[in-house]
Design an enzyme around this catalytic site. Structure first.
Site, mmCIF file in Angstrom:
data_model
loop_
_atom_site.group_PDB
_atom_site.id
_atom_site.type_symbol
_atom_site.label_atom_id
_atom_site.label_comp_id
_atom_site.label_asym_id
_atom_site.label_seq_id
_atom_site.Cartn_x
_atom_site.Cartn_y
_atom_site.Cartn_z
ATOM 1 N N CYS A 119 2.313 -12.289 25.556
ATOM 2 C CA CYS A 119 2.032 -13.208 26.661
ATOM 3 C C CYS A 119 0.682 -13.897 26.482
ATOM 4 O O CYS A 119 0.511 -15.054 26.842
ATOM 5 C CB CYS A 119 2.082 -12.455 27.987
ATOM 6 S SG CYS A 119 2.144 -13.527 29.415
ATOM 7 N N ALA A 142 -9.047 -6.909 -8.837
ATOM 8 C CA ALA A 142 -10.480 -6.805 -9.136
ATOM 9 C C ALA A 142 -10.858 -5.385 -9.540
ATOM 10 O O ALA A 142 -11.502 -5.173 -10.586
ATOM 11 C CB ALA A 142 -11.286 -7.249 -7.918
ATOM 12 N N GLN A 186 -12.021 -10.908 -10.809
ATOM 13 C CA GLN A 186 -11.178 -10.185 -11.756
ATOM 14 C C GLN A 186 -11.528 -10.665 -13.161
ATOM 15 O O GLN A 186 -10.884 -11.542 -13.729
ATOM 16 C CB GLN A 186 -9.716 -10.403 -11.371
ATOM 17 C CG GLN A 186 -9.455 -9.912 -9.954
ATOM 18 C CD GLN A 186 -8.097 -10.263 -9.392
ATOM 19 O OE1 GLN A 186 -7.148 -10.507 -10.140
ATOM 20 N NE2 GLN A 186 -7.972 -10.290 -8.066
ATOM 21 N N VAL A 201 5.444 -0.464 -7.020
ATOM 22 C CA VAL A 201 5.784 0.955 -6.949
ATOM 23 C C VAL A 201 6.222 1.222 -5.519
ATOM 24 O O VAL A 201 5.415 1.243 -4.590
ATOM 25 C CB VAL A 201 4.592 1.845 -7.343
ATOM 26 C CG1 VAL A 201 4.983 3.312 -7.276
ATOM 27 C CG2 VAL A 201 4.131 1.495 -8.749
#
Length: 956
Positions: free
Chosen positions: A589, A434, A473, A509
């Protein structure tokens, strides 16, 4: 699903608008598209948007940003109004206008219409090209819930705002503009605008340590947890033992400390015993607005930053005189002299990054107006980028003169020389999501990295486009789904500006790609941009940028919040100079035996998924890749008298199902194990009346006693768990099945034949919360279990069932966004069943998906704003500006608030009075294949000692 129908082309005029569809009743939401935004706005707000229409006038730099954002958000209908013709100038400010639109002399609104409309098939986009002026009949606006004006005269804005304010109910009005380096937004939502959720923050549930029996009663949080409340807010109570009168009631609080608060008189209630939870109750809030006419004389103004300086331009004197006359009419006097002289020179230009910032802010106000979600702006917002032009004040006027190309609007603000620096820039951007899409749009409009100037933008992203990406996007369309983000974004950016030079990669990268993104690669760069969610990836990119002394622009969003960080060599600290506090891990736990809140049950279900369908199959495959055959494994294990490292694998082999019915039976046994036997075992080990050494009850908050669940196939939750589990088992064991086999009747028929072993209590279980999750390969096994495993392996070998195919499994990796794969069905049903077992309020599927999938809420408005802010800093990096002109930013569009701060100055370590170093300093010595320690010391003596005035080199 959502919303109404696909986009249609509508045309109309202000006086005769295109017919809009009637309001829809309740509707479904297309989660595959809107999932990230749903976590920001919520379904109620989404549905209100889907019934709302917006009128947007002015489709320039700011107008097209607003159109993009609100169409992506999913309003019902938008009418785009504009009367201007496309010009060359627009190519550098409007990302939806193309060169052919200018050559064919199209109207701006006609050029952008289809490109705006294809952003979201659920939004109806219409256009209007009629004149909107002082004589227009405004009654057509009654068809809209919100009116947004850009590029509109002040007198007309006041007239339209007055009309909108006077309607019943009021039409929400927003006026906004960008003038060169300055911008403003104005909101008027009527005299009484009710907001259901002023902040958008999810209320926390906290456990209670104690409630005093007095006036006022004091509530203390367990384990010194901070409550985060403010005096005047209200909380509700549940699950209190003893002072049960409070359960289900709501009380206003008075904060006493970060860990305690008073709630009023509790002296007549029963004494508090133990347990209990409180939760903040969100209360609606009403906001009042005045008209623009009223506000102009006494404005309520939100300013994130206000810096003025002297430009000394004589051609600004006339504008200054006008503003001084206006100033005399204000109730609060303001000195405009320095500001106006700066603004006047740039007002005809446009900084497209500033338009992106204001477009994000104004768009969020539109969504607030339509939904009543979040606190609206009251009533003015002002933002400038004066520091961008501060170093340019002495440049000659010719620097800012138009040249008849797409960069004239930018040139009018920053001058030709700085434009050329942007054109020659070498930029490496990591991430094309985005923020990456928005950054590419901004760089394309500004001409960053032009081919003809030997500039370049190198981008990389290994991800493919998913449908959920299309909501934010904006460079991606439905036809791009399953295509690479980087190459698709590059192609879309070239449509905005064909002069760009873009090199698109599909790599991460990371250390594994260090050969590709070597020091030599970094050495030719001017700038690195990170547009990533992954913190570790950002830290790695930052370390490479620092080691190569390159500027880095970092940013991120979470819902309506956003931040930017500017990292400049030798001036600022790096991204790695600070560390966020680590996420609080849930004790093993707690997950295993003592869940207290819904997050615990969701994480437990997610862990079960990983263990059964991903981790164990992966271990199984690794084992058989390193062992030649089952016979060899058996021979070695008999000789060694040990099953170490192979016990789990042999269990999987010996119990491996071979047909669909076996998968269903296995799923049914898992149900019994997880939701019945586990509870019976815990209650056997720790009966309800168990007490600790100090006499207190074992089963008290936050520990909850479990209740065994009897299997009922007719219960949808039970059915969902068994079927989704069976499907996943079938997947990892490569067993086919048909849709008919998933029906209730078919499943019921199979399960009727399954024999569930009788429960027999085991030894007492551990309650040590420091216990860590066991390693599947290193688990210790008893002698009896070893004998059984060897026997099972012998049986499998003798029956000739150990074929190469049976020595291979197919691990399944959790995919939250594909509802057809059964992954979320398993996690949601398993979590809900465990919540029921421990009397925890279950989460809906949407909330379960967010927590299990670690989804970051996202919306296009904040993404646009954060990318615009970063792009303003990009200009400063190109100009080589000084430390004091760079700005970091944090904002929250929901409240709304924006804070601009100076960047963190780099810390220097003093060696002696005249010698110091920082993270940016490097001593570079170039060696060769036969380079020795002596060579190194000689190089230091020659290169380093004279530079720093040292007399000798000390070697320890």
């Amino acid at each position: 699903m959502l919303f109404i129908s696909p986009t249609e082309s509508h045309r109309g005029t202000p006086g005769h608008p295109s017919p809009l569809p009637t309001m829809a009743d309740s509707m479904d939401i297309d989660d595959s598209l809107y999932s990230r935004q749903r976590y920001v706005l919520g379904d109620s707000a989404m549905q209100k948007m889907a019934r709302s229409a917006v009128f947007l006038s002015g489709i320039g730099a700011l107008g097209v940003e607003i159109a993009k954002n609100i169409v992506l958000a999913g309003v019902k209908a938008v009418t785009l109004h504009d009367c201007k013709q496309c010009e060359v100038w627009d190519l550098g400010t409007n990302f939806f206008i193309r060169e052919e639109d200018v050559h064919s002399q199209k109207k701006r609104v006609e050029a952008v219409h289809s490109r705006v409309a294809e952003l979201n098939p659920y939004v109806q986009v219409s256009v209007s090209t009629d004149v909107l002026d002082e004589n227009t009949d405004l009654s057509f606006l009654k068809r809209y819930q919100c009116v947004v004006l850009t590029e509109t005269k002040l007198s007309l804005q006041k007239r339209i705002d007055h009309f909108c304010h006077s309607q019943q109910p009021p039409i929400k009005f927003i006026g906004c503009d960008v003038f060169g380096i300055c911008s403003r937004v104005f909101c008027d939502f009527g005299e009484a605008f009710e907001v259901s959720d002023p902040t958008g923050e999810e209320p926390k549930e906290l456990f209670i340590q104690n409630i005093s029996q007095e006036n006022p009663g004091v509530v203390t949080c367990m384990d010194s947890r901070t409550h985060g409340l403010q005096t005047g807010q209200s909380v509700c109570f549940k699950e209190i033992n003893g002072m049960s009168e409070l359960n289900g009631t709501t009380h206003q609080v008075t904060v006493l400390s970060p860990y305690s608060f008073a709630i009023g008189d509790t002296s007549s209630f029963q004494p508090y015993a133990h347990a209990g939870i409180f939760r903040l109750v969100k209360m609606p809030k009403t906001f009042t607005f005045e008209t623009m006419e009223q506000q102009l004389s006494d404005p309520r103004l939100l300013t994130p930053d206000f810096i003025t300086f002297e430009l000394n331009k004589c051609d600004a004197e006339l504008l200054l005189k006008c503003t001084e006359e206006i100033s005399r009419t204000l109730k609060n006097k303001v000195s405009f002299a320095q500001l106006v002289r700066s603004v006047s020179r740039c007002a005809r230009g446009c900084l497209s990054p500033l338009a992106a910032v204001v477009g994000g802010i104004a768009s969020q106000e539109v969504l607030k107006a339509l939904t009543g979600k979040f606190s609206p702006l009251q009533q003015w917002f002002y933002l400038d980028a004066i520091e961008v032009i501060q170093p340019l004040q002495s440049l000659p006027a010719e620097e800012f003169a138009p040249r008849g190309d797409r960069y004239d609007a930018l040139r009018a603000c920053i001058g030709e020389s700085l434009c050329l620096k942007l054109h020659t820039f070498q930029v490496f951007m990591v991430g094309c999501g985005a923020i990456g899409c928005e950054m590419l749009k901004n760089m394309a409009l500004m001409g960053v990295g032009l081919s003809r100037c030997s500039g370049e933008i190198c981008i990389t992203d290994p991800d493919l486009i998913e449908k959920s990406n299309l909501n934010r996007q904006f460079l991606f369309r439905p036809q791009h789904i399953r295509k690479p983000k980087s190459t698709t974004a590059a192609a879309a950016s070239l449509e905005i500006n064909p002069e760009l030079q873009i090199d698109a990669h599909l790599n991460k990268v990371c250390p594994a790609t260090e050969d590709m993104y070597s020091d030599a690669f970094f050495s030719r760069l001017n700038l690195v941009v990170t547009a990533l969610d992954n913190v570790e990836a950002r830290r790695y990119v930052d370390s490479r940028s620092v080691s190569n002394q390159k500027a880095l622009l970092d940013s991120g969003t979470m819902g309506t919040k956003g931040h930017t960080e500017i990292i400049v060599p030798y001036l600022t600290e790096s991204y790695n100079s600070h560390r966020d506090p680590p996420e609080e891990e849930i004790p093993f736990c707690t997950l295993k035996s003592f869940p207290a809140v819904i997050e615990h049950t969701i994480q437990w279900a997610r862990d079960k998924f990983e263990s059964a369908f991903s981790h164990k199959p992966s271990i199984y495959n690794m084992f058989w890749q390193t062992h030649s055959s089952a016979q060899e494994v058996l021979r070695v294990r008999i000789i060694l008298h040990s099953m170490e490292g192979s016990f789990q694998v042999i269990k999987l082999l010996s119990r491996r199902p071979t047909q669909w019915e076996h998968c269903l039976a296995l799923a049914r046994l898992k149900f019994d194990k997880y939701f019945k036997r586990k509870a019976l075992q815990l209650l056997h080990s720790f009966p309800l009346d168990t007490r600790l050494k100090d006499g207190s009850l074992f089963w008290q908050s936050p520990k909850r006693p479990p209740s065994p669940i009897e299997f009922e196939l007719s219960d949808p939750l039970h059915f969902s768990f068994v079927v989704s589990s069976a499907r996943l088992f079938a997947g990892i064991y490569n067993i086919p099945h048909s849709e008919e086999q998933l029906s209730y009747e078919a499943v019921s028929s199979v399960l009727a034949e399954v024999e569930v072993p009788e429960y027999k209590p085991a030894e007492k279980v551990s309650t040590d919360e420091t216990v860590k999750k066991p390693d599947q390969l290193q688990m210790t096994v008893s002698s009896e279990e070893e004998r059984q495993a060897i026997s099972q392996l012998q049986k499998a070998i003798s029956s000739s069932s150990v074929t190469p195919g049976r020595l291979r499994m197919t691990p399944t990796f959790f995919e939250k966004d594909d509802d057809s794969n059964g992954h979320m069905d398993f996690v949601a049903s398993a979590s809900a069943l465990r919540a029921h077992m421990y009397a925890i309020e279950a989460a809906d599927r949407l909330q379960t998906k967010r927590i299990a999938g670690k989804i970051i809420p996202a919306i296009a408005t904040s993404t646009a704003a954060v990318a615009g802010l970063v792009s303003l800093e990009l200009i400063k990096v190109a100009g080589g500006y000084g430390f004091e002109l760079f700005k970091n930013c944090f904002f929250n569009l929901a409240i709304p608030v924006m804070v601009l701060t100076e960047t963190a100055q780099v810390k220097r370590t003093q060696i002696r009075d005249d010698i110091s170093f920082s993270i940016w300093d490097r001593w570079t010595i170039f060696g060769h294949e036969d380079f020795t320690l002596s060579d190194f010391m000689n190089a230091v003596k020659v290169l380093i000692i004279p530079k720093y005035g040292l007399k000798q080199l000390f070697v320890l």
